[in-house]
Design a protein around this motif. Structure first.
Motif, PDB file in Angstrom:
ATOM      1  N   MET A 100       0.841  -1.186   0.000  1.00 18.53           N
ATOM      2  CA  MET A 100       0.000   0.000   0.000  1.00 18.53           C
ATOM      3  C   MET A 100       0.883   1.245   0.000  1.00 18.53           C
ATOM      4  O   MET A 100       1.913   1.276   0.656  1.00 18.53           O
ATOM      5  CB  MET A 100      -0.905   0.004   1.243  1.00 18.53           C
ATOM      6  CG  MET A 100      -1.751   1.236   1.369  1.00 18.53           C
ATOM      7  SD  MET A 100      -2.977   1.265   2.712  1.00 18.53           S
ATOM      8  CE  MET A 100      -2.313   0.309   4.023  1.00 18.53           C
ATOM      9  N   ASP A 101       0.443   2.259  -0.732  1.00 16.21           N
ATOM     10  CA  ASP A 101       1.097   3.562  -0.647  1.00 16.21           C
ATOM     11  C   ASP A 101       0.873   4.110   0.752  1.00 16.21           C
ATOM     12  O   ASP A 101      -0.146   3.847   1.383  1.00 16.21           O
ATOM     13  CB  ASP A 101       0.502   4.533  -1.667  1.00 16.21           C
ATOM     14  CG  ASP A 101       0.848   4.155  -3.097  1.00 16.21           C
ATOM     15  OD1 ASP A 101       1.890   3.505  -3.300  1.00 16.21           O
ATOM     16  OD2 ASP A 101       0.071   4.510  -3.996  1.00 16.21           O
ATOM     17  N   THR A 102       1.830   4.898   1.210  1.00 19.34           N
ATOM     18  CA  THR A 102       1.716   5.383   2.582  1.00 19.34           C
ATOM     19  C   THR A 102       1.722   6.909   2.715  1.00 19.34           C
ATOM     20  O   THR A 102       2.402   7.460   3.578  1.00 19.34           O
ATOM     21  CB  THR A 102       2.846   4.792   3.452  1.00 19.34           C
ATOM     22  OG1 THR A 102       4.093   5.106   2.841  1.00 19.34           O
ATOM     23  CG2 THR A 102       2.694   3.299   3.626  1.00 19.34           C
ATOM     24  N   PRO A 103       0.942   7.596   1.889  1.00 15.00           N
ATOM     25  CA  PRO A 103       0.809   9.035   2.168  1.00 15.00           C
ATOM     26  C   PRO A 103      -0.079   9.210   3.398  1.00 15.00           C
ATOM     27  O   PRO A 103      -0.770   8.272   3.808  1.00 15.00           O
ATOM     28  CB  PRO A 103       0.098   9.554   0.923  1.00 15.00           C
ATOM     29  CG  PRO A 103      -0.741   8.400   0.490  1.00 15.00           C
ATOM     30  CD  PRO A 103       0.085   7.178   0.786  1.00 15.00           C
ATOM     31  N   LEU A 104      -0.055  10.371   3.987  1.00 14.26           N
ATOM     32  CA  LEU A 104      -0.965  10.639   5.096  1.00 14.26           C
ATOM     33  C   LEU A 104      -2.238  11.236   4.517  1.00 14.26           C
ATOM     34  O   LEU A 104      -2.220  12.329   3.955  1.00 14.26           O
ATOM     35  CB  LEU A 104      -0.340  11.596   6.116  1.00 14.26           C
ATOM     36  CG  LEU A 104      -1.249  11.951   7.291  1.00 14.26           C
ATOM     37  CD1 LEU A 104      -1.668  10.705   8.071  1.00 14.26           C
ATOM     38  CD2 LEU A 104      -0.559  12.950   8.210  1.00 14.26           C
ATOM     39  N   LEU A 105      -3.326  10.480   4.614  1.00 11.32           N
ATOM     40  CA  LEU A 105      -4.634  10.930   4.145  1.00 11.32           C
ATOM     41  C   LEU A 105      -5.581  11.017   5.326  1.00 11.32           C
ATOM     42  O   LEU A 105      -5.327  10.447   6.386  1.00 11.32           O
ATOM     43  CB  LEU A 105      -5.191   9.950   3.107  1.00 11.32           C
ATOM     44  CG  LEU A 105      -4.352   9.711   1.852  1.00 11.32           C
ATOM     45  CD1 LEU A 105      -5.011   8.665   0.973  1.00 11.32           C
ATOM     46  CD2 LEU A 105      -4.156  11.011   1.097  1.00 11.32           C
ATOM     47  N   SER A 106      -6.677  11.694   5.114  1.00 11.19           N
ATOM     48  CA  SER A 106      -7.708  11.747   6.147  1.00 11.19           C
ATOM     49  C   SER A 106      -9.048  11.386   5.531  1.00 11.19           C
ATOM     50  O   SER A 106      -9.273  11.580   4.341  1.00 11.19           O
ATOM     51  CB  SER A 106      -7.770  13.131   6.791  1.00 11.19           C
ATOM     52  OG  SER A 106      -8.181  14.096   5.852  1.00 11.19           O
ATOM     53  N   SER A 107      -9.898  10.822   6.354  1.00 12.48           N
ATOM     54  CA  SER A 107     -11.269  10.507   5.958  1.00 12.48           C
ATOM     55  C   SER A 107     -12.182  10.973   7.076  1.00 12.48           C
ATOM     56  O   SER A 107     -11.851  10.830   8.252  1.00 12.48           O
ATOM     57  CB  SER A 107     -11.469   8.996   5.767  1.00 12.48           C
ATOM     58  OG  SER A 107     -10.673   8.513   4.723  1.00 12.48           O
ATOM     59  N   THR A 108     -13.303  11.531   6.706  1.00 11.52           N
ATOM     60  CA  THR A 108     -14.288  11.940   7.702  1.00 11.52           C
ATOM     61  C   THR A 108     -15.383  10.892   7.727  1.00 11.52           C
ATOM     62  O   THR A 108     -16.009  10.604   6.709  1.00 11.52           O
ATOM     63  CB  THR A 108     -14.876  13.325   7.365  1.00 11.52           C
ATOM     64  OG1 THR A 108     -13.795  14.272   7.336  1.00 11.52           O
ATOM     65  CG2 THR A 108     -15.895  13.746   8.402  1.00 11.52           C
ATOM     66  N   LEU A 109     -15.566  10.303   8.894  1.00 14.40           N
ATOM     67  CA  LEU A 109     -16.611   9.298   9.083  1.00 14.40           C
ATOM     68  C   LEU A 109     -17.802   9.951   9.758  1.00 14.40           C
ATOM     69  O   LEU A 109     -17.656  10.595  10.800  1.00 14.40           O
ATOM     70  CB  LEU A 109     -16.103   8.149   9.954  1.00 14.40           C
ATOM     71  CG  LEU A 109     -14.872   7.392   9.466  1.00 14.40           C
ATOM     72  CD1 LEU A 109     -14.506   6.301  10.457  1.00 14.40           C
ATOM     73  CD2 LEU A 109     -15.110   6.811   8.099  1.00 14.40           C
ATOM     74  N   LYS A 110     -18.950   9.801   9.149  1.00 15.56           N
ATOM     75  CA  LYS A 110     -20.181  10.279   9.771  1.00 15.56           C
ATOM     76  C   LYS A 110     -20.716   9.174  10.677  1.00 15.56           C
ATOM     77  O   LYS A 110     -20.593   7.990  10.360  1.00 15.56           O
ATOM     78  CB  LYS A 110     -21.214  10.642   8.705  1.00 15.56           C
ATOM     79  CG  LYS A 110     -20.768  11.826   7.860  1.00 15.56           C
ATOM     80  CD  LYS A 110     -21.876  12.244   6.911  1.00 15.56           C
ATOM     81  CE  LYS A 110     -21.414  13.320   5.973  1.00 15.56           C
ATOM     82  NZ  LYS A 110     -21.207  14.593   6.568  1.00 15.56           N
TER      83      LYS A 110
END
Length: 182
Positions: A100-110
């Protein structure tokens, strides 16, 4: 023995019995079709729609993360995915890592709206890999799962930021399925 000592002894025995029962339950669930891990305000599930797939049938397996905390939504931080899905074929004992690529991403979970990602093979080989392993990997890369028994181990790897610090979430589930001839 005093009444207080009897009460403490009874509480200790009850805790020990509950702990033993929980450990046995976890062992029994490790290869179920629908596994669930709960940590704080998050529920992680690794699911397969079936226990047995036929040769060349698409897999219906996915990882799911659900936020159930008090806020309406929460932001999590992760690499390309908050999930790591590793595969092992039990008959050949071939173990396939997860790339897996390892950039720092964010996800918003509702709240109560699961993030669901279908399983897709992520692995490879190098020039030192045996020929039978290379052939197996090439089939998997083409979306063809050869006849056999498989285990997928799903893990979460994400964190949230709170006022106090970063809190990391690592949960793990495994499911087993089989691919048979048509």
């Amino acid at each position: 023995m005093t009444t207080i000592k009897k009460i403490f002894l009874l509480i200790f025995i009850l805790i020990a019995l509950v702990a033993c029962g929980t450990a046995k339950q976890d062992d029994e669930q490790i290869f179920s079709k629908d596994n669930k891990g709960i940590m704080d305000d998050f529920i992680f599930q690794l699911k397969s729609e079936k226990d047995t797939y036929t040769l060349n049938e698409p897999l219906q397996i996915y990882a799911q993360l659900e936020y159930v905390g008090e806020s309406d939504e929460i932001t999590i931080y992760h690499a390309s995915s908050p999930f790591i899905l590793e595969l092992k074929e039990l008959n050949t004992n071939f173990d396939f890592g997860y790339a897996m690529d390892t950039p720092l991403l964010s996800s918003t979970l509702k709240k109560r709206e699961p993030l669901r990602i279908p399983y897709s093979f992520s692995g490879g080989y190098n020039e030192f890999s045996p020929d039978d392993y290379v052939q197996f990997v090439n089939k998997l890369m083409d979306g063809e799962f050869p006849i056999g028994r498989y285990v997928i181990t799903g893990k979460t790897d994400f964190y949230i930021e709170t006022d106090e610090a970063k809190q990391t979430y690592n949960m793990e589930q495994s499911i087993e399925f089989e691919v048979v001839e048509n």
